[in-house]
Design an enzyme around this catalytic site. Structure first.
Site, PDB file in Angstrom:
ATOM      1  CD1 TRP A 106      -2.103  -2.261   1.708  1.00  0.00           C
ATOM      2  CD2 TRP A 106      -2.978  -1.192  -0.053  1.00  0.00           C
ATOM      3  NE1 TRP A 106      -3.110  -3.048   1.196  1.00  0.00           N
ATOM      4  CE2 TRP A 106      -3.663  -2.424   0.119  1.00  0.00           C
ATOM      5  CE3 TRP A 106      -3.354  -0.357  -1.096  1.00  0.00           C
ATOM      6  CZ2 TRP A 106      -4.697  -2.828  -0.711  1.00  0.00           C
ATOM      7  CZ3 TRP A 106      -4.391  -0.757  -1.939  1.00  0.00           C
ATOM      8  CH2 TRP A 106      -5.050  -1.974  -1.738  1.00  0.00           C
ATOM      9  CG  ASP A 193      -3.011   4.306   4.151  1.00  0.00           C
ATOM     10  OD1 ASP A 193      -3.998   4.109   4.897  1.00  0.00           O
ATOM     11  OD2 ASP A 193      -2.819   3.684   3.095  1.00  0.00           O
ATOM     12  CE  LYS A 217      -8.488  -2.243   4.927  1.00  0.00           C
ATOM     13  NZ  LYS A 217      -8.315  -3.348   3.982  1.00  0.00           N
TER      14      LYS A 217
END
Length: 381
Positions: A106, A193, A217
């Site tokens: 990511w 992030d 999440k």
């Protein structure tokens, strides 16, 4: 080992607290006597304004965030935010410089996206093998020491992904003002992030310029991205930035510059209230540590399974593991599903297995997984 509702170990969209799902179901046709579903409300009406404002207030309470930060509910997920961040912030640097710490899939995607809007540089990376007294580790399974990072003083920001969902690498701490000063970049804000471990523990934002997270999440359903950004960083959007993604516009209109993901914000707000009822982030961190310690504790006493991540940065949220004999992988997954343990297959880019044990996964679900791991090892070990 089975139970009425299977245990969902999906990395996201992921398990939600059952009380939240039950309340959303009960309010589906009529929210608080309004005669409307939240899905049907005007995003500028009094009813949704109440929902959105309460969600923001509860999130601020959970994180201890003051008015120096704008709290935004945006669209596009964290992947879109990879572009929205540089479009809003890279213009702070006359040279359009931005630095990135790469620790997995990511953060690497974020870095590549930023290169479209300026000069993105790698401040640190774990793309090589690493070895210390605890053993040998492959690429993307450890975190470079902060002292070795190379941050340019000309950078508009330093970006990192604090929990890599795929690789299971989690920053236990992140840089603060003193850290950035020691790196020769005291004026470079840190952008995080935090998607995969957002709201899983108290998060110190004192030295952070911006934090963002896809909700799917720990914070709610897919469709809304939480952005927490210091107001002093707002107002530098590039001319090519769409108006709906300009933080200045979104902040001014309290996340209602255009039609936001209303239902996703509503469910996220229910999650925030659920977290507050649990005792807030200190209590949820304690529960998450108990779950992670139980699962890693089992893996550490067997050679049948292996966790590839360095102990110092093992994620509490995403636990990748492999079977020593990979030919048993499909049998493992089939057997797990048969007893109500779902979504344990690892990401296609790394293979193996992965158990995501987010806030809404109770200890009972983790213990059910450990029971199955033990049974499978007895049968095939």
């Amino acid at each position: 080992m089975s139970q009425p509702r299977p245990w969902n170990f999906s990395a996201g969209p992921s398990v939600l607290p059952e009380p939240v799902l039950e309340q959303a179901a009960a309010e589906m046709l009529d929210w608080h006597g309004s005669g409307m579903s939240v899905m049907e409300m005007s995003h500028r009406g009094a009813e949704f304004s109440q929902i959105c404002d309460e969600a923001e207030a509860d999130l601020r309470a959970l994180l201890g965030v003051g008015d120096e930060f704008a709290v935004l509910f945006m669209q596009g997920g964290a992947t879109a935010e990879n572009a929205i961040v540089p479009m809003n912030l890279i213009g702070r640097s006359p040279e359009r410089h931005a630095d990135y710490v790469l620790t997995g899939s990511w953060s690497t995607k974020s870095f590549k996206e930023a290169g479209k809007y300026g000069e993105a540089a790698i401040a640190a990376t774990n793309d090589a093998p690493f070895e210390d007294e605890s053993g040998a580790f492959g690429p993307l399974t450890w975190v470079p020491a902060v002292a070795d990072w190379r941050v340019r003083s000309s950078a508009a920001y330093l970006h990192l992904c604090s929990n890599e969902t795929i690789g299971g690498v989690e920053f236990m701490d992140w840089p603060n003002a003193n850290t950035m000063a020691s790196l020769g970049a005291p004026d470079v804000p840190v952008v995080i992030d935090a998607s995969s471990h957002f709201l899983s523990r108290p998060m110190d934002l004192a030295g952070v310029g911006m934090l963002y997270a896809g909700a799917q999440k720990n914070a709610g359903p897919a469709g809304v991205t939480v952005v927490i950004v210091r107001r002093e960083l707002i107002g530098h959007a590039l001319p090519i930035c769409p108006s709906a993604f300009d933080y200045a516009n979104v902040a001014k209109e309290r996340s209602r510059f255009n039609t936001p993901p209303t239902y996703a914000i509503y469910v996220a707000g229910l999650v925030f209230k659920w977290l507050l009822k649990q005792g807030g982030l200190p209590a949820i961190e304690k529960a998450n540590a108990t779950k992670a310690n139980a699962l890693y504790g089992y893996f550490d006493q067997t050679s049948f399974y292996r966790v590839p991540v360095h102990r110092s940065v093992r994620s509490r949220m995403n636990v990748p593991f492999t079977l020593t004999d990979s030919s048993l992988d499909q049998a493992f997954l089939d057997g797990a599903k048969a007893v109500g343990l779902n979504q344990l297959k690892g990401h296609k880019s790394v293979g193996g297995m992965r158990a995501s044990i987010y806030n809404a996964m109770p200890l009972a679900g983790v213990m059910a997984l450990i029971d199955y791991l033990q049974w499978f090892e007895r049968e095939h070990g």
